[in-house]
Motif scaffolding. Structure first.
Motif, PDB file in Angstrom:
ATOM      1  N   ASP A 152       0.854  -1.201  -0.159  1.00 21.03           N
ATOM      2  CA  ASP A 152       0.008  -0.111   0.085  1.00 21.03           C
ATOM      3  C   ASP A 152       0.891   1.319  -0.074  1.00 21.03           C
ATOM      4  O   ASP A 152       0.517   2.284  -0.565  1.00 21.03           O
ATOM      5  CB  ASP A 152      -1.081  -0.029   1.354  1.00 21.03           C
ATOM      6  CG  ASP A 152      -2.275  -0.742   1.246  1.00 21.03           C
ATOM      7  OD1 ASP A 152      -2.180  -1.370   0.069  1.00 21.03           O
ATOM      8  OD2 ASP A 152      -2.440  -1.471   2.082  1.00 21.03           O
ATOM      9  N   TRP A 153       1.987   1.310   0.779  1.00 21.37           N
ATOM     10  CA  TRP A 153       2.902   2.358   0.599  1.00 21.37           C
ATOM     11  C   TRP A 153       4.221   2.230   0.608  1.00 21.37           C
ATOM     12  O   TRP A 153       4.764   0.973   0.723  1.00 21.37           O
ATOM     13  CB  TRP A 153       2.806   2.894   2.338  1.00 21.37           C
ATOM     14  CG  TRP A 153       1.573   3.518   2.729  1.00 21.37           C
ATOM     15  CD1 TRP A 153       0.345   2.944   3.071  1.00 21.37           C
ATOM     16  CD2 TRP A 153       1.153   4.920   2.517  1.00 21.37           C
ATOM     17  NE1 TRP A 153      -0.759   3.829   3.252  1.00 21.37           N
ATOM     18  CE2 TRP A 153      -0.300   4.832   3.076  1.00 21.37           C
ATOM     19  CE3 TRP A 153       1.539   5.914   2.124  1.00 21.37           C
ATOM     20  CZ2 TRP A 153      -1.025   6.156   2.936  1.00 21.37           C
ATOM     21  CZ3 TRP A 153       0.928   7.446   2.213  1.00 21.37           C
ATOM     22  CH2 TRP A 153      -0.306   7.310   2.489  1.00 21.37           C
ATOM     23  N   THR A 154       5.005   2.864  -0.104  1.00 27.44           N
ATOM     24  CA  THR A 154       6.505   3.133  -0.381  1.00 27.44           C
ATOM     25  C   THR A 154       6.994   3.902   0.589  1.00 27.44           C
ATOM     26  O   THR A 154       6.481   4.438   1.438  1.00 27.44           O
ATOM     27  CB  THR A 154       6.815   3.758  -1.651  1.00 27.44           C
ATOM     28  OG1 THR A 154       6.358   5.125  -1.441  1.00 27.44           O
ATOM     29  CG2 THR A 154       5.873   2.817  -3.076  1.00 27.44           C
ATOM     30  N   ALA A 155       8.446   3.570   0.880  1.00 25.34           N
ATOM     31  CA  ALA A 155       9.035   4.245   1.951  1.00 25.34           C
ATOM     32  C   ALA A 155       9.118   5.697   1.520  1.00 25.34           C
ATOM     33  O   ALA A 155       9.057   6.445   2.701  1.00 25.34           O
ATOM     34  CB  ALA A 155      10.557   3.757   1.972  1.00 25.34           C
ATOM     35  N   GLU A 156       9.259   6.042   0.450  1.00 24.89           N
ATOM     36  CA  GLU A 156       9.029   7.569  -0.086  1.00 24.89           C
ATOM     37  C   GLU A 156       7.778   8.164   0.348  1.00 24.89           C
ATOM     38  O   GLU A 156       7.839   9.194   0.905  1.00 24.89           O
ATOM     39  CB  GLU A 156       9.383   7.675  -1.508  1.00 24.89           C
ATOM     40  CG  GLU A 156      10.660   7.358  -1.923  1.00 24.89           C
ATOM     41  CD  GLU A 156      11.002   5.961  -1.828  1.00 24.89           C
ATOM     42  OE1 GLU A 156      10.038   5.016  -1.778  1.00 24.89           O
ATOM     43  OE2 GLU A 156      12.039   5.595  -1.543  1.00 24.89           O
ATOM     44  N   GLY A 157       6.643   7.339  -0.035  1.00 24.25           N
ATOM     45  CA  GLY A 157       5.163   7.910   0.461  1.00 24.25           C
ATOM     46  C   GLY A 157       5.241   7.898   1.872  1.00 24.25           C
ATOM     47  O   GLY A 157       4.634   9.045   2.418  1.00 24.25           O
ATOM     48  N   LEU A 158       5.752   7.249   2.736  1.00 28.31           N
ATOM     49  CA  LEU A 158       5.586   7.130   4.194  1.00 28.31           C
ATOM     50  C   LEU A 158       6.495   8.422   4.621  1.00 28.31           C
ATOM     51  O   LEU A 158       6.119   9.001   5.641  1.00 28.31           O
ATOM     52  CB  LEU A 158       5.937   6.050   4.807  1.00 28.31           C
ATOM     53  CG  LEU A 158       5.125   4.646   4.724  1.00 28.31           C
ATOM     54  CD1 LEU A 158       5.562   3.279   5.228  1.00 28.31           C
ATOM     55  CD2 LEU A 158       3.659   5.252   5.209  1.00 28.31           C
ATOM     56  N   LEU A 159       7.664   8.627   3.933  1.00 23.27           N
ATOM     57  CA  LEU A 159       8.467   9.810   4.488  1.00 23.27           C
ATOM     58  C   LEU A 159       7.772  10.872   4.383  1.00 23.27           C
ATOM     59  O   LEU A 159       7.715  12.078   5.311  1.00 23.27           O
ATOM     60  CB  LEU A 159       9.988   9.793   3.590  1.00 23.27           C
ATOM     61  CG  LEU A 159      11.095   9.113   4.239  1.00 23.27           C
ATOM     62  CD1 LEU A 159      12.202   9.190   3.082  1.00 23.27           C
ATOM     63  CD2 LEU A 159      11.480   9.930   5.497  1.00 23.27           C
ATOM     64  N   PHE A 170       8.678  -5.424   5.564  1.00 21.44           N
ATOM     65  CA  PHE A 170       8.217  -5.758   6.876  1.00 21.44           C
ATOM     66  C   PHE A 170       8.039  -4.315   7.418  1.00 21.44           C
ATOM     67  O   PHE A 170       7.009  -4.176   8.165  1.00 21.44           O
ATOM     68  CB  PHE A 170       8.699  -6.521   7.513  1.00 21.44           C
ATOM     69  CG  PHE A 170       8.573  -7.996   7.434  1.00 21.44           C
ATOM     70  CD1 PHE A 170       8.213  -8.537   6.010  1.00 21.44           C
ATOM     71  CD2 PHE A 170       8.698  -9.158   8.076  1.00 21.44           C
ATOM     72  CE1 PHE A 170       8.048  -9.838   5.632  1.00 21.44           C
ATOM     73  CE2 PHE A 170       8.597 -10.509   7.850  1.00 21.44           C
ATOM     74  CZ  PHE A 170       8.074 -10.889   6.593  1.00 21.44           C
ATOM     75  N   VAL A 171       9.067  -3.502   7.257  1.00 17.59           N
ATOM     76  CA  VAL A 171       8.971  -2.209   8.281  1.00 17.59           C
ATOM     77  C   VAL A 171       8.221  -1.256   7.730  1.00 17.59           C
ATOM     78  O   VAL A 171       7.336  -0.780   8.565  1.00 17.59           O
ATOM     79  CB  VAL A 171      10.760  -1.808   7.867  1.00 17.59           C
ATOM     80  CG1 VAL A 171      10.581  -0.352   8.909  1.00 17.59           C
ATOM     81  CG2 VAL A 171      11.666  -2.875   8.816  1.00 17.59           C
ATOM     82  N   THR A 172       8.095  -0.916   6.461  1.00 12.97           N
ATOM     83  CA  THR A 172       6.987  -0.123   5.774  1.00 12.97           C
ATOM     84  C   THR A 172       5.685  -0.485   6.015  1.00 12.97           C
ATOM     85  O   THR A 172       4.935   0.382   6.365  1.00 12.97           O
ATOM     86  CB  THR A 172       7.500   0.015   4.279  1.00 12.97           C
ATOM     87  OG1 THR A 172       7.382  -1.083   3.517  1.00 12.97           O
ATOM     88  CG2 THR A 172       8.670   0.913   3.954  1.00 12.97           C
ATOM     89  N   GLY A 173       5.549  -1.989   5.902  1.00 10.50           N
ATOM     90  CA  GLY A 173       4.042  -2.269   6.113  1.00 10.50           C
ATOM     91  C   GLY A 173       3.792  -2.128   7.579  1.00 10.50           C
ATOM     92  O   GLY A 173       2.364  -1.716   7.729  1.00 10.50           O
ATOM     93  N   LEU A 174       4.469  -2.407   8.526  1.00 12.80           N
ATOM     94  CA  LEU A 174       4.177  -2.075   9.637  1.00 12.80           C
ATOM     95  C   LEU A 174       4.026  -0.547  10.358  1.00 12.80           C
ATOM     96  O   LEU A 174       3.268  -0.418  11.169  1.00 12.80           O
ATOM     97  CB  LEU A 174       4.995  -3.002  10.734  1.00 12.80           C
ATOM     98  CG  LEU A 174       5.323  -4.455  10.731  1.00 12.80           C
ATOM     99  CD1 LEU A 174       6.561  -4.853  11.377  1.00 12.80           C
ATOM    100  CD2 LEU A 174       3.676  -4.940  11.541  1.00 12.80           C
TER     101      LEU A 174
END
Ligand SMILES: O=c1ccn([C@@H]2O[C@H](COP(=O)(O)OP(=O)(O)O)[C@@H](O)[C@H]2O)c(=O)[nH]1
Ligand SMILES: O=C(O)[C@@H](COP(=O)(O)O)O[C@H]1O[C@H](CO)[C@@H](O)[C@H](O)[C@H]1O
Length: 325
Positions: free
Chosen positions: A18-25, A137-141
């Motif tokens: 659902d989310w990329t690291a960039e999107g979460l940043l 696992f990290v981005t998902g959590l």
């Protein structure tokens, strides 16, 4: 998307994709993230866990999705600490954290003590014995915690096959989950029937919530955090994310007997409700478990004193004048 409340019987409401690291940043703002890896004799796998997470999410200028990766070493007798440090993690020995509070063996003790040497507003726990996994696992959590303020706890969901010594996939793993945790939840917290992996060792939580919970010193730490979050915040305080597949090193069945005692002890303290378990610090409490193996004179008892105590909520403790580290 909401937490468990809107998806009670439909399993995970989030997917790792659902989310990329960039999107979460972009959603992270000024919040900080700690990844904590509890490790006991994991020299063969801990480096890959640490290196991959650091490579994907930690930046020297502090602008990454993850701000710190910390390994808490539980009296390992192998080279876990050296290997983890060489991989880039900050490594602390559990018994050297807050020595004023003593030390007892156990995964929960490691996670509880990690609160005294980490600072992230959000904490992601990842086991050190992972074999088949990914940094998603990290981005998902993190995604539910960074995008839904109602969510306090995020549980990993995955296929978790048992791999035998020959590498063949046997039945699914999660033996204590299926034989202890899920039956107990059915009896005493049917509202948590929608949790697919109640004992998953990959989970994330808001520091403020974790710091308000009593923490079992052994393997009861996961069931305790799940029940305490449900009792305090309701189903909407819990999210589940589908991470795909996870394999890890498996214990023998008799060792899982000790784990089962700890899961049951933690759950039973919460049976009647009352967030945070019994409170107080009875970290040194134990229960004797007698198991048997055939010896030369017939079946011989093997008694183990299993740690069933709990540490008090971290936010209830005065920090010593000296640095806790
Ligand atoms: O006293 C302990 C026991 C376990 N662990 C770690 O906690 C994680 C999960 O433990 P384990 O693999 O024994 O449980 P399982 O996943 O087999 O149920 C692993 O990274 C262990 O190294 C720990 O740090 N301290
Ligand atoms: O889910 C389970 O039944 C146990 C044992 O898993 P396996 O039967 O070895 O696949 O593993 C989990 O439970 C522990 C207690 O909560 C966690 O600490 C572990 O991280 C988790 O893998």
């Amino acid at each position: 998307m909401g937490g468990l409340g809107s998806h009670v019987l439909h399993g995970p409401a989030y997917r790792a994709s659902d989310w990329t690291a960039e999107g979460l940043l972009e959603r992270k703002g000024d919040r900080t993230v700690s990844v904590v890896v509890p490790a006991k004799n994991e020299e063969s796998t801990v480096a890959a866990v640490v290196e991959r997470i650091i490579a994907d999410f930690v930046r020297a200028d502090g602008s990454g999705l993850v701000d710190e990766v910390v390994v808490i070493d539980s009296d390992s007798t192998d080279r876990t600490a050296d290997v983890a440090r060489a991989a880039g993690a900050q490594v602390f020995s559990a018994n050297e954290i807050r020595p004023d509070l003593g030390s007892v063996p156990g995964k929960g003790e490691a996670l509880w003590k990690s609160q005294h040497v980490t600072s992230g507003d959000l904490v992601v726990f990842v086991d050190a014995d992972l074999v088949d996994w990914g940094t998603h696992f990290v981005t998902g959590l993190l995604a539910p915690l960074l995008t839904d303020d109602a969510v306090q706890l995020v549980k990993a969901v995955y296929d978790r096959p048992m791999i035998d010594a020959t590498g063949r996939e046997e039945e699914t793993g999660g033996r204590v989950t299926e034989l202890v945790a899920r039956p107990w939840l059915a009896l005493h917290r049917p509202g948590l029937a929608g949790i697919v992996q109640p004992l998953s060792g990959e989970w994330a939580i808001r520091r403020e919530a974790l710091a308000s919970y009593a923490v079992p010193v052994g393997y009861g730490v996961e069931i305790a955090a799940l029940v305490d979050t449900f009792d305090r915040f309701g189903a909407d305080g819990i999210a589940q994310v589908d991470l795909g597949r996870r394999t890890h090193r498996h214990h023998r069945h008799d060792t899982l007997g000790l784990m089962a005692v700890q899961v049951l002890a933690a759950a039973d303290r919460r049976r009647g409700g009352g967030v945070g378990g019994a409170g107080g610090d009875d970290a040194g409490s134990t229960v004797s478990l007698t198991q048997y193996a055939r010896g030369t004179a017939g079946f011989e008892p093997r008694v183990t004193d299993v740690a069933t105590g709990e540490r008090p909520p971290a936010d209830s403790l005065r920090m010593p004048s000296a640095d806790a580290r």
